[in-house]
Design a protein around this motif. Structure first.
Motif, PDB file in Angstrom:
ATOM      1  N   GLU A  13       0.854  -1.195   0.000  1.00  0.00           N
ATOM      2  CA  GLU A  13       0.000   0.000   0.000  1.00  0.00           C
ATOM      3  C   GLU A  13       0.885   1.237   0.000  1.00  0.00           C
ATOM      4  O   GLU A  13       1.724   1.416   0.891  1.00  0.00           O
ATOM      5  N   LEU A  14       0.711   2.088  -1.015  1.00  0.00           N
ATOM      6  CA  LEU A  14       1.530   3.287  -1.156  1.00  0.00           C
ATOM      7  C   LEU A  14       0.637   4.518  -1.255  1.00  0.00           C
ATOM      8  O   LEU A  14      -0.301   4.542  -2.045  1.00  0.00           O
ATOM      9  N   ARG A  15       0.948   5.530  -0.467  1.00  0.00           N
ATOM     10  CA  ARG A  15       0.217   6.801  -0.505  1.00  0.00           C
ATOM     11  C   ARG A  15       1.220   7.952  -0.379  1.00  0.00           C
ATOM     12  O   ARG A  15       2.231   7.820   0.317  1.00  0.00           O
ATOM     13  N   GLY A  16       0.940   9.053  -1.049  1.00  0.00           N
ATOM     14  CA  GLY A  16       1.805  10.217  -0.915  1.00  0.00           C
ATOM     15  C   GLY A  16       2.281  10.726  -2.251  1.00  0.00           C
ATOM     16  O   GLY A  16       1.698  10.424  -3.294  1.00  0.00           O
ATOM     17  N   ASP A  17       3.369  11.518  -2.232  1.00  0.00           N
ATOM     18  CA  ASP A  17       3.907  11.974  -3.504  1.00  0.00           C
ATOM     19  C   ASP A  17       4.820  10.887  -4.073  1.00  0.00           C
ATOM     20  O   ASP A  17       5.196   9.933  -3.393  1.00  0.00           O
ATOM     21  N   TYR A  18       5.199  11.054  -5.333  1.00  0.00           N
ATOM     22  CA  TYR A  18       5.927   9.985  -6.022  1.00  0.00           C
ATOM     23  C   TYR A  18       7.304   9.740  -5.410  1.00  0.00           C
ATOM     24  O   TYR A  18       7.746   8.589  -5.310  1.00  0.00           O
ATOM     25  N   PHE A  19       7.984  10.794  -5.001  1.00  0.00           N
ATOM     26  CA  PHE A  19       9.290  10.610  -4.369  1.00  0.00           C
ATOM     27  C   PHE A  19       9.137   9.783  -3.092  1.00  0.00           C
ATOM     28  O   PHE A  19       9.911   8.847  -2.848  1.00  0.00           O
ATOM     29  N   PRO A  62       7.277  12.423 -15.895  1.00  0.00           N
ATOM     30  CA  PRO A  62       7.957  13.097 -14.788  1.00  0.00           C
ATOM     31  C   PRO A  62       7.605  12.480 -13.426  1.00  0.00           C
ATOM     32  O   PRO A  62       8.424  12.508 -12.503  1.00  0.00           O
ATOM     33  N   GLU A  63       6.395  11.906 -13.332  1.00  0.00           N
ATOM     34  CA  GLU A  63       5.975  11.285 -12.071  1.00  0.00           C
ATOM     35  C   GLU A  63       6.848  10.070 -11.759  1.00  0.00           C
ATOM     36  O   GLU A  63       7.322   9.896 -10.634  1.00  0.00           O
ATOM     37  N   LEU A  64       7.056   9.210 -12.755  1.00  0.00           N
ATOM     38  CA  LEU A  64       7.893   8.032 -12.538  1.00  0.00           C
ATOM     39  C   LEU A  64       9.343   8.436 -12.270  1.00  0.00           C
ATOM     40  O   LEU A  64      10.052   7.755 -11.525  1.00  0.00           O
ATOM     41  N   LEU A 122       1.350  -7.145  -5.261  1.00  0.00           N
ATOM     42  CA  LEU A 122       0.127  -6.491  -5.709  1.00  0.00           C
ATOM     43  C   LEU A 122       0.124  -5.114  -5.063  1.00  0.00           C
ATOM     44  O   LEU A 122       0.105  -4.994  -3.836  1.00  0.00           O
ATOM     45  N   VAL A 123       0.156  -4.070  -5.896  1.00  0.00           N
ATOM     46  CA  VAL A 123       0.373  -2.716  -5.380  1.00  0.00           C
ATOM     47  C   VAL A 123      -0.908  -1.886  -5.460  1.00  0.00           C
ATOM     48  O   VAL A 123      -1.501  -1.732  -6.536  1.00  0.00           O
ATOM     49  N   PHE A 124      -1.314  -1.359  -4.324  1.00  0.00           N
ATOM     50  CA  PHE A 124      -2.364  -0.344  -4.242  1.00  0.00           C
ATOM     51  C   PHE A 124      -1.659   0.992  -4.104  1.00  0.00           C
ATOM     52  O   PHE A 124      -0.940   1.222  -3.134  1.00  0.00           O
ATOM     53  N   MET A 125      -1.863   1.887  -5.055  1.00  0.00           N
ATOM     54  CA  MET A 125      -1.126   3.141  -5.073  1.00  0.00           C
ATOM     55  C   MET A 125      -2.087   4.326  -5.140  1.00  0.00           C
ATOM     56  O   MET A 125      -2.941   4.384  -6.007  1.00  0.00           O
ATOM     57  N   ARG A 126      -1.938   5.250  -4.205  1.00  0.00           N
ATOM     58  CA  ARG A 126      -2.755   6.477  -4.199  1.00  0.00           C
ATOM     59  C   ARG A 126      -1.837   7.685  -4.149  1.00  0.00           C
ATOM     60  O   ARG A 126      -1.541   8.233  -3.069  1.00  0.00           O
ATOM     61  N   PRO A 127      -1.377   8.149  -5.307  1.00  0.00           N
ATOM     62  CA  PRO A 127      -0.474   9.305  -5.333  1.00  0.00           C
ATOM     63  C   PRO A 127      -1.236  10.608  -5.097  1.00  0.00           C
ATOM     64  O   PRO A 127      -2.430  10.707  -5.370  1.00  0.00           O
ATOM     65  N   CYS A 128      -0.508  11.611  -4.609  1.00  0.00           N
ATOM     66  CA  CYS A 128      -1.123  12.926  -4.377  1.00  0.00           C
ATOM     67  C   CYS A 128      -1.557  13.581  -5.682  1.00  0.00           C
ATOM     68  O   CYS A 128      -2.552  14.308  -5.717  1.00  0.00           O
ATOM     69  N   GLU A 323     -13.305   1.451  -2.304  1.00  0.00           N
ATOM     70  CA  GLU A 323     -13.160   1.456  -0.847  1.00  0.00           C
ATOM     71  C   GLU A 323     -11.744   1.869  -0.442  1.00  0.00           C
ATOM     72  O   GLU A 323     -11.554   2.545   0.580  1.00  0.00           O
ATOM     73  N   PHE A 324     -10.754   1.464  -1.241  1.00  0.00           N
ATOM     74  CA  PHE A 324      -9.379   1.877  -0.956  1.00  0.00           C
ATOM     75  C   PHE A 324      -9.246   3.391  -1.058  1.00  0.00           C
ATOM     76  O   PHE A 324      -8.627   4.040  -0.201  1.00  0.00           O
ATOM     77  N   ILE A 325      -9.830   3.974  -2.107  1.00  0.00           N
ATOM     78  CA  ILE A 325      -9.770   5.424  -2.298  1.00  0.00           C
ATOM     79  C   ILE A 325     -10.437   6.147  -1.129  1.00  0.00           C
ATOM     80  O   ILE A 325      -9.954   7.180  -0.653  1.00  0.00           O
ATOM     81  N   GLU A 326     -11.533   5.604  -0.651  1.00  0.00           N
ATOM     82  CA  GLU A 326     -12.291   6.226   0.438  1.00  0.00           C
ATOM     83  C   GLU A 326     -11.698   5.938   1.813  1.00  0.00           C
ATOM     84  O   GLU A 326     -12.201   6.426   2.827  1.00  0.00           O
ATOM     85  N   GLY A 327     -10.643   5.116   1.860  1.00  0.00           N
ATOM     86  CA  GLY A 327     -10.001   4.798   3.130  1.00  0.00           C
ATOM     87  C   GLY A 327     -10.751   3.779   3.960  1.00  0.00           C
ATOM     88  O   GLY A 327     -10.526   3.667   5.178  1.00  0.00           O
ATOM     89  N   ARG A 328     -11.635   3.006   3.319  1.00  0.00           N
ATOM     90  CA  ARG A 328     -12.457   2.034   4.052  1.00  0.00           C
ATOM     91  C   ARG A 328     -11.981   0.595   3.876  1.00  0.00           C
ATOM     92  O   ARG A 328     -12.599  -0.324   4.384  1.00  0.00           O
ATOM     93  N   LEU A 329     -10.877   0.392   3.142  1.00  0.00           N
ATOM     94  CA  LEU A 329     -10.426  -0.964   2.835  1.00  0.00           C
ATOM     95  C   LEU A 329      -9.239  -1.352   3.712  1.00  0.00           C
ATOM     96  O   LEU A 329      -8.205  -0.688   3.713  1.00  0.00           O
ATOM     97  N   THR A 330      -9.416  -2.432   4.464  1.00  0.00           N
ATOM     98  CA  THR A 330      -8.319  -2.981   5.261  1.00  0.00           C
ATOM     99  C   THR A 330      -7.650  -4.085   4.450  1.00  0.00           C
ATOM    100  O   THR A 330      -8.291  -5.091   4.108  1.00  0.00           O
TER     101      THR A 330
END
Length: 345
Positions: A13-19, A62-64, A122-128, A323-330
């Motif tokens: 699980e990844l959240r935040g900016d790309y760096f 540029p994100e990658l 398996l990557v769940f990614m929510r970039p800023c 649900e992952f986007i909404e923060g409801r997925l464990t």
């Protein structure tokens, strides 16, 4: 005699900016001794031009590039070396197989390769500042297949490595498409401008239900809207047929079997089992020859749900990207499955 093995896919699980996400993954890899086949990656990238790779990633994503900067810091590795190893630009890569059907609003796929060169992530990614996505990684930043928050689904299908040119490998292209494209039209606009390193098919669908096959060689890309979509590992268009491997009988046979399934009314779960059961003509056990089924996945763009199984006869897990986007997925730490390796041919 088959050799039974457990296959464990970690959920990241990844959240935040790309760096930040790159930094987190670099630290993760440093803590997992033996996880990454660095020697193999160095062999695949031995001829790559690190400076040119850096320039191309900066231009097309540029994100990658920022993620690779973070990855380099997390790995305590020079940036140019990190980009050379992980960017997927001008890389040698072995053959792999995959079978996909897009029909009735779902996208089902078997991915066939070797567990020894499988990220098993398996990557769940929510970039800023990018689209949220779920997908199976390869070479860490690349994706074998995946779906983003807009409902765009993309998967790759190896065709041939005999017509190689300088360009990006398909795993990086899939990741870029998920990162920046909301629908099929945007995917077409992007994929026809990026330099391709190999001959690959790309199977694509989106929330509208439209499906698209892109046959891509380094020299040209052929766009084909098709519904339903069946995709394996050969080119069908007359313009690119000459670039197929000599023996495509297995690929054709898998396509014919998937076509036979279209006579039935199949739900996403029932089609999952048709792909995942051990005696399916779509499930393979030749892992030592880079052709063993590692995962089965069904993406449903309309409700952003995903059905996933690892190995054969796997009781699937179901995830909701919404649900992952909404923060409801464990999320669990991993998904386990079983593979039975056939003796080497």
């Amino acid at each position: 005699m088959y050799k039974k093995e457990e296959l464990v896919v970690r959920i990241v699980e990844l959240r935040g900016d790309y760096f930040q996400m790159g930094l987190e993954q670099g630290k993760e890899l440093n803590s997992l001794s033996g996880f990454l086949q660095i020697d193999q990656l160095r062999e695949w990238t031995s001829q790559a031009n690190g400076q040119k790779s850096k320039e191309m990633v900066e231009v097309f994503s540029p994100e990658l590039f920022q993620e690779l900067r973070g990855l380099a810091e997390g790995l305590n590795m020079e940036l140019e070396s990190t980009i050379k190893l992980f960017s997927g630009y001008d890389v040698v890569f072995p053959e792999m197989g995959c079978t996909t059907l897009v029909n009735d609003g779902y996208y089902v796929r078997n991915y066939d390769f070797s567990p020894e060169m499988y990220d098993a992530r398996l990557v769940f990614m929510r970039p800023c500042n990018g689209y949220t996505s779920i997908g199976f990684s390869q070479q860490i930043i690349g994706r074998l297949d995946g779906m983003n928050e807009k409902g765009l689904v993309v998967g790759l299908h190896f065709v041939n490595d005999e017509h190689k040119d300088e360009g990006f490998i398909a795993t990086t292209i899939v990741r870029m498409l998920l990162e920046r494209c909301a629908n099929i039209d945007e995917a077409i606009a992007f994929i026809t401008t990026i330099p391709h390193g190999y001959c690959y098919n790309y199977s694509i669908t989106d929330k509208s239900g439209k499906s698209l096959l892109i046959e891509a060689s380094p020299q040209q890309q052929v766009i084909n809207f098709t519904d339903p979509l069946i995709c394996t590992n050969h080119f069908k268009s007359e313009r690119l047929r000459s670039k197929n491997r000599t023996n495509i009988q297995g690929s054709v046979k898998r396509m014919e079997y998937v076509s036979s399934l279209l006579t039935r009314e199949l739900s996403p779960m029932s089609i999952y089992h048709h792909f995942n059961k051990e005696n399916s003509p779509l499930f393979f056990k030749h892992y030592k020859e880079y052709f063993g089924t590692l995962h089965t996945v069904v993406y449903s763009p309309k409700d952003l749900s995903v059905i996933i199984g690892i190995g054969e006869n796997c009781t699937p897990m179901i995830f909701s990207l919404k649900e992952f986007i909404e923060g409801r997925l464990t999320l669990p730490e991993y998904i386990k499955g079983t593979i039975n390796q056939a003796p080497r041919k």
